[in-house]
Design an enzyme around this catalytic site. Structure first.
Site, PDB file in Angstrom:
ATOM      1  N   GLY A  89      39.707  16.086  90.842  1.00 48.06           N
ATOM      2  CA  GLY A  89      39.975  15.223  89.687  1.00 48.06           C
ATOM      3  C   GLY A  89      39.663  13.782  90.030  1.00 48.06           C
TER       4      GLY A  89
ATOM      5  CD  GLU B 176      31.373  16.151  94.763  1.00 52.88           C
ATOM      6  OE1 GLU B 176      31.967  15.075  94.941  1.00 52.88           O
ATOM      7  OE2 GLU B 176      31.293  16.718  93.666  1.00 52.88           O
TER       8      GLU B 176
HETATM    9  C1  LIG Z   1      28.158  20.171  86.504  1.00 50.53           C
HETATM   10  C2  LIG Z   1      29.067  19.004  86.761  1.00 50.53           C
HETATM   11  C3  LIG Z   1      30.205  19.204  87.527  1.00 50.53           C
HETATM   12  C4  LIG Z   1      31.072  18.123  87.764  1.00 50.53           C
HETATM   13  N1  LIG Z   1      32.223  18.371  88.489  1.00 50.53           N
HETATM   14  C5  LIG Z   1      33.096  17.351  88.666  1.00 50.53           C
HETATM   15  C6  LIG Z   1      34.349  17.609  89.330  1.00 50.53           C
HETATM   16  O1  LIG Z   1      34.641  18.724  89.744  1.00 50.53           O
HETATM   17  N2  LIG Z   1      35.216  16.579  89.460  1.00 50.53           N
HETATM   18  C7  LIG Z   1      34.930  15.311  89.020  1.00 50.53           C
HETATM   19  O2  LIG Z   1      35.760  14.432  89.221  1.00 50.53           O
HETATM   20  N3  LIG Z   1      33.760  15.042  88.376  1.00 50.53           N
HETATM   21  C8  LIG Z   1      32.843  16.031  88.192  1.00 50.53           C
HETATM   22  N4  LIG Z   1      31.666  15.789  87.517  1.00 50.53           N
HETATM   23  C9  LIG Z   1      31.432  14.447  86.985  1.00 50.53           C
HETATM   24  C10 LIG Z   1      30.300  13.702  87.681  1.00 50.53           C
HETATM   25  O3  LIG Z   1      30.701  13.277  88.955  1.00 50.53           O
HETATM   26  C11 LIG Z   1      29.929  12.523  86.759  1.00 50.53           C
HETATM   27  O4  LIG Z   1      29.408  13.068  85.565  1.00 50.53           O
HETATM   28  C12 LIG Z   1      28.894  11.625  87.389  1.00 50.53           C
HETATM   29  O5  LIG Z   1      29.442  10.927  88.481  1.00 50.53           O
HETATM   30  C13 LIG Z   1      28.306  10.638  86.374  1.00 50.53           C
HETATM   31  O6  LIG Z   1      29.307   9.954  85.722  1.00 50.53           O
HETATM   32  P1  LIG Z   1      29.286   9.832  84.125  1.00 50.53           P
HETATM   33  O7  LIG Z   1      29.110  11.205  83.557  1.00 50.53           O
HETATM   34  O8  LIG Z   1      30.498   9.055  83.724  1.00 50.53           O
HETATM   35  O9  LIG Z   1      27.963   9.011  83.789  1.00 50.53           O
HETATM   36  P2  LIG Z   1      27.798   7.440  83.873  1.00 50.53           P
HETATM   37  O10 LIG Z   1      28.333   6.955  85.170  1.00 50.53           O
HETATM   38  O11 LIG Z   1      28.340   6.831  82.629  1.00 50.53           O
HETATM   39  O12 LIG Z   1      26.215   7.291  83.907  1.00 50.53           O
HETATM   40  C14 LIG Z   1      25.409   7.319  82.718  1.00 50.53           C
HETATM   41  C15 LIG Z   1      23.964   7.067  83.137  1.00 50.53           C
HETATM   42  O13 LIG Z   1      23.834   5.753  83.728  1.00 50.53           O
HETATM   43  C16 LIG Z   1      23.233   5.850  85.024  1.00 50.53           C
HETATM   44  N5  LIG Z   1      23.822   4.844  85.915  1.00 50.53           N
HETATM   45  C17 LIG Z   1      25.130   4.519  86.040  1.00 50.53           C
HETATM   46  N6  LIG Z   1      25.298   3.565  86.988  1.00 50.53           N
HETATM   47  C18 LIG Z   1      24.068   3.297  87.490  1.00 50.53           C
HETATM   48  C19 LIG Z   1      23.580   2.408  88.507  1.00 50.53           C
HETATM   49  N7  LIG Z   1      24.411   1.614  89.199  1.00 50.53           N
HETATM   50  N8  LIG Z   1      22.253   2.394  88.765  1.00 50.53           N
HETATM   51  C20 LIG Z   1      21.382   3.215  88.063  1.00 50.53           C
HETATM   52  N9  LIG Z   1      21.801   4.064  87.085  1.00 50.53           N
HETATM   53  C21 LIG Z   1      23.116   4.115  86.811  1.00 50.53           C
HETATM   54  C22 LIG Z   1      23.569   7.243  85.492  1.00 50.53           C
HETATM   55  O14 LIG Z   1      22.645   7.681  86.476  1.00 50.53           O
HETATM   56  C23 LIG Z   1      23.471   8.053  84.212  1.00 50.53           C
HETATM   57  O15 LIG Z   1      22.140   8.382  83.936  1.00 50.53           O
HETATM   58  C24 LIG Z   1      30.777  16.835  87.262  1.00 50.53           C
HETATM   59  C25 LIG Z   1      29.619  16.644  86.485  1.00 50.53           C
HETATM   60  C26 LIG Z   1      28.778  17.714  86.244  1.00 50.53           C
HETATM   61  C27 LIG Z   1      27.547  17.480  85.412  1.00 50.53           C
END
Ligand SMILES: Cc1cc2nc3c(=O)[nH]c(=O)nc-3n(C[C@H](O)[C@H](O)[C@H](O)COP(=O)(O)OP(=O)(O)OC[C@H]3O[C@@H](n4cnc5c(N)ncnc54)[C@H](O)[C@@H]3O)c2cc1C
Length: 378
Positions: A116, A233
């Site tokens: 989480g 991870e």
């Molecule tokens: C299949 C799957 C399993 C997952 N499992 C877990 C889990 O078990 N536990 C958990 O806690 N989370 C989990 N996640 C969440 C995952 O870690 C996040 O989705 C991921 O870190 C991206 O965060 P966000 O979705 O908020 O996108 P955002 O951070 O909002 O990003 C949106 C877009 O902006 C880009 N971006 C953001 N910041 C930058 C930067 N500094 N430079 C360039 N580009 C940038 C990103 O690459 C992306 O394209 C999972 C996600 C998926 C898809």
């Protein structure tokens, strides 16, 4: 020596093998859990884990052999996300009492763990997380929301990051807490993804009491600990994944033959590319395990491996669906679907690969800054 170890391992996997997976999600989970317990009880689990917590404490060479033989035997992994991520973190940062209490049940899958970390407004920018934990005597009171938590619907423990500092404390106000997923105030709701499955969940935390003994490391020092978690991870299962794709690339070649495309020079070139890339995957994984064995951490090189592997599996499934032509859009519900729609499903599933465990853009930033030493992203 390695051959003798391989033969022994192969014989023991065959002796204790759980048989083919049953149909149905619940039956499959029980089958998986039963295997995990058997594996610990018969010295077949946790290749890199210390022996006292149920692992095998294998050398680098033995871990490589182990991954090959486990893939060959097609035994299931541990359900949830604890073993590859929280396990190594607790081994490194937990107290003796926490290790004794938590690790063996995690490896046996007696207790299932889910991560989480992410929140609606904190994904790539994880230090922006807002779930709070206020200390009240011998426990914390946790309020907030987590999202995209894989396997949280089957989890018993949520290994989480919470804010114990002020709202603007950033990385210096984050604490690593283990939250009982069945405690009063925890609501877990599965989210449906585009494959039709519910692989991840959103979690609501409303006045959840968490004993202080469930804190890993010191208060407000969770971010440093998370670096271990995030590295592991990205490294988790890289070797197993490489072995898995060894088989998939062969099956892709069979598919090309069956579709009458095996003599097409472009198809042949793509298949050769995937076979070569699969070898790179194996070598990257071996390099990372060597770093863990030598330095205790996979380091930022885990981002290189993660980025390579996720792009590989996306490209492979894109190619497979192209190879199928129009039937490539049919899923398992359609009687005309090829191999019950497995390639189509893989195509949809791997869309998420370049998001989970840090997006491809974030991996590229890490590689640029921490591997190549380029200037920091403003
Ligand atoms: C299949 C799957 C399993 C997952 N499992 C877990 C889990 O078990 N536990 C958990 O806690 N989370 C989990 N996640 C969440 C995952 O870690 C996040 O989705 C991921 O870190 C991206 O965060 P966000 O979705 O908020 O996108 P955002 O951070 O909002 O990003 C949106 C877009 O902006 C880009 N971006 C953001 N910041 C930058 C930067 N500094 N430079 C360039 N580009 C940038 C990103 O690459 C992306 O394209 C999972 C996600 C998926 C898809």
């Amino acid at each position: 020596m390695a051959d003798e170890f391989r033969d022994q391992l192969r014989a023991r996997f065959a002796e204790h093998h759980p048989g083919p997976p049953p149909k149905g999600r619940e039956a499959r989970l029980e089958w998986q859990r039963a295997w995990c317990a058997t594996a610990v009880d018969h010295d077949l689990a946790g290749p890199s884990w210390p022996r006292e917590y149920g692992g095998l404490d294998l050398s680098f060479e033995e871990q490589v052999v182990y991954a090959e033989e486990a893939a060959r035997a097609r035994v299931p992994g541990v359900p949830g996300t604890g073993v590859g991520i929280a396990g190594p973190t607790i081994i490194r940062h937990g107290t003796a009492a926490q290790k004794a209490r938590l690790l063996r049940p995690m490896l046996r899958a007696d207790v299932i763990w889910a991560q989480g970390y992410s929140e609606p407004e904190a994904g790539s920018d994880l230090p922006a997380l807002r779930t709070t934990a206020l200390r009240d005597g011998d426990h914390y009171v946790v309020n907030g929301q987590k999202v995209w938590s894989s396997s949280a619907d089957i989890a018993d423990i949520l290994f989480s990051l919470v804010r114990t500092g002020g709202p603007d404390s950033g990385r210096d106000g984050i604490t690593y807490l283990l939250i009982d997923a069945h405690a009063p105030g925890v609501t877990v709701r599965p989210l449906r993804d585009m494959t039709g499955d519910s692989g991840f969940c959103e979690i609501f935390l409303d006045g959840v009491e968490v004993p202080v003994e469930n804190r890993i490391g010191e208060e407000n020092r969770g971010w440093d600990i998370t670096r271990t978690s995030l590295g592991h991870e990205r490294a988790a299962g890289a070797l197993t994944q490489a072995r898995f794709y060894d088989r998939i690339v062969r099956e892709l070649a069979v598919l090309a033959r069956e579709r009458g495309r095996a003599d097409d020079p472009i198809v042949r070139q793509r298949l050769a590319h995937f076979a070569g890339a699969q070898r790179v995957m194996s070598l990257n994984a071996a390099r990372m395990i060597a770093t863990i064995v030598q330095e205790g951490e996979p380091g930022p090189g885990s981002s290189t491996s993660r980025l390579f592997n996720t792009l590989f599996e996306q490209q492979l499934h894109e190619f497979a669906v192209d190879l199928l032509g129009p039937v490539g859009v049919l899923d398992r519900r359609d009687p005309h679907a090829v191999e019950r729609g497995r390639w189509t499903r893989g195509f949809l599933r791997t869309r998420a690969s370049t998001i989970g465990a840090g997006t491809a853009e974030i991996q590229r930033n890490t590689i640029a800054e921490r591997v190549l030493g380029l200037p920091h992203d403003a």
